[in-house]
Design an enzyme around this catalytic site. Structure first.
Site, PDB file in Angstrom:
ATOM      1  N   TYR A   1      -4.952   7.310  -7.410  1.00  7.68           N
ATOM      2  CA  TYR A   1      -3.864   6.469  -6.702  1.00  7.68           C
ATOM      3  C   TYR A   1      -4.179   6.002  -5.305  1.00  7.68           C
ATOM      4  O   TYR A   1      -4.172   5.025  -4.640  1.00  7.68           O
ATOM      5  CB  TYR A   1      -2.567   7.172  -6.982  1.00  7.68           C
ATOM      6  CG  TYR A   1      -1.162   6.475  -6.133  1.00  7.68           C
ATOM      7  CD1 TYR A   1      -0.900   5.395  -6.717  1.00  7.68           C
ATOM      8  CD2 TYR A   1      -0.876   6.995  -4.868  1.00  7.68           C
ATOM      9  CE1 TYR A   1       0.083   4.680  -5.980  1.00  7.68           C
ATOM     10  CE2 TYR A   1       0.333   6.522  -4.398  1.00  7.68           C
ATOM     11  CZ  TYR A   1       0.448   5.299  -4.771  1.00  7.68           C
ATOM     12  OH  TYR A   1       1.723   4.699  -3.934  1.00  7.68           O
TER      13      TYR A   1
ATOM     14  N   LYS B   1      -4.795   2.687  -3.130  1.00  3.96           N
ATOM     15  CA  LYS B   1      -4.107   2.302  -2.048  1.00  3.96           C
ATOM     16  C   LYS B   1      -4.862   2.158  -0.613  1.00  3.96           C
ATOM     17  O   LYS B   1      -4.550   1.279   0.021  1.00  3.96           O
ATOM     18  CB  LYS B   1      -2.994   3.159  -1.656  1.00  3.96           C
ATOM     19  CG  LYS B   1      -1.846   3.659  -2.814  1.00  3.96           C
ATOM     20  CD  LYS B   1      -0.887   2.183  -2.779  1.00  3.96           C
ATOM     21  CE  LYS B   1      -1.309   1.195  -3.938  1.00  3.96           C
ATOM     22  NZ  LYS B   1      -0.338  -0.021  -4.146  1.00  3.96           N
TER      23      LYS B   1
ATOM     24  N   SER C   1       1.000  -1.184   0.168  1.00  5.33           N
ATOM     25  CA  SER C   1      -0.167   0.176  -0.144  1.00  5.33           C
ATOM     26  C   SER C   1       0.836   1.318   0.105  1.00  5.33           C
ATOM     27  O   SER C   1       1.927   1.396  -0.590  1.00  5.33           O
ATOM     28  CB  SER C   1      -0.904   0.124   1.219  1.00  5.33           C
ATOM     29  OG  SER C   1      -1.883   0.964   1.137  1.00  5.33           O
TER      30      SER C   1
END
Length: 366
Positions: free
Chosen positions: A244, A248, A201
């Site tokens: 993004y 994550k 992550s």
């Protein structure tokens, strides 16, 4: 009181993120553990997505040196073969290529493992299915699955084969499908030696939209032009950094769901990790990254080497029982520390919603 506790949880998260962001400039946060300390892995079977580069390559190198059978999963066979050749030579990957550090006689004499290439394109759920099927035909056990591969801040308007935004489709949907297909094999390990799923992550999950994921934004809008040279017309797609961030957030949610469902049974250990800001090709989509290759001192100032970025996931994957149970469902930050994930990741309903949504999407294509 509940409101104050919520505020305190967010403050703890922000402070922890700032201190353990993984930037070398925070000079007092450094690894206290190295891959040389990992126990012998002879007889173990390891699967690493994105094993041909960056932290994935460094992870494969460490486990190969420790005697494991290591599957490098990536879509480009020539790159995988090149990576396997370098691993066998002991090459360490960096921002500029490979280096070959001197090794002690003990290191040279250590029994090496076995390397296998397996084709995997996380942007295509059909490829994920074929990859899982090929692996299940070859192996009867899987000790550690590293959901390591990922992309960052790719331009808007790019989609997976099935029509999901490229970052979320790669980082979350592709890995969710792979984990789901390999889960029965992972759960077949004995409680005395449970399998582990380690999911990469980022501290960037902190910037995900309210609620964690905007599900409407990750499905291709029918009005979006197929010709990517034309102006983007999608109504709901997020900008590349928000996209993004939510991917994550989703990666941590995957690890937490696995813990909710299987952790209490003693059959699986699932952990999300933030690898630190490492000098890898993850930033290739950013225009300013390429010129940094000509300024080595600046690279060292703002990033850690890939082998350092891999330490969190290697440590989480090899920490002995019973200590490893304390990491189940947690988010590990630089370095070798249980971090404070965004508070809404403690909301079980949101975590279960993420997994259920991914399940529903997979059913549309398989």
């Amino acid at each position: 009181m509940e409101y104050l506790l919520t505020i305190w949880a967010w403050i703890r998260h922000k402070v922890d993120t700032a201190i353990h962001s993984g930037i070398p400039l925070v000079f007092w946060v450094r690894p206290w553990w190295s891959a040389d300390q990992m126990p012998d892995q002879t007889g173990k079977t390891i699967f690493v997505t994105g094993g041909n580069s960056g932290t994935g390559y460094s992870t494969c190198l460490a486990f190969y040196n420790a005697g494991a059978t290591v599957y490098l999963a990536c879509r480009n066979e020539s790159k995988a073969q090149k990576a396997m050749e370098e691993i066998k030579k002991g090459g360490e990957i960096n921002f500029w290529g490979f280096s070959y550090p001197k090794r002690s006689q003990e290191q040279r004499d250590r029994r090496k493992g076995r390397l296998e290439y397996i084709c995997l394109d996380l942007t295509d759920l059909e490829s994920v299915d074929k990859c899982a099927d090929a692996f299940l035909r070859k192996e009867k056990k899987l000790d550690i699955l590293f959901a390591n591969a990922g992309i960052m801040a790719t331009p808007e308007g790019q989609f997976t084969k099935q029509g999901y935004t490229l970052q979320f489709g790669t980082n979350v949907l592709g890995h969710h499908r792979l984990i789901s297909l390999l889960l029965p094999l992972l759960l077949s390990s004995p409680p005395t030696n449970p399998s582990r799923v380690i999911i990469s992550s980022s501290a960037g999950h902190s910037m995900a939209p309210t609620g964690g994921v905007n599900y409407q934004s990750v499905i291709r809008d029918p009005s979006h032009p197929k010709d990517l040279d034309k102006p983007r017309q999608g109504k709901h797609e997020l900008n590349k950094w928000d996209e993004y961030a939510q991917s994550k957030w989703g990666d941590i949610a995957l690890a937490k769901w696995l813990n909710y469902q299987h952790g209490d049974q003693g059959r699986l250990i699932s952990i999300a990790v933030h690898p630190a800001l490492a000098a890898t090709n993850l930033a290739d989509s950013l225009g300013f990254a390429a010129p940094l290759k000509d300024i080595p001192w600046l690279v060292a100032l703002i990033t850690f080497p890939a082998k350092v970025g891999a330490l969190n996931q290697i440590w989480a994957a090899t920490l002995a029982l019973p200590d490893a149970w304390y990491l189940n469902g947690e988010y590990i930050v630089p370095f070798q520390k249980i971090g404070v994930a965004r508070p809404d990741l403690n909301d079980r309903k949101k975590v279960e919603e993420l997994w259920s949504w991914c399940d529903e999407q997979a059913k549309k294509w398989v």
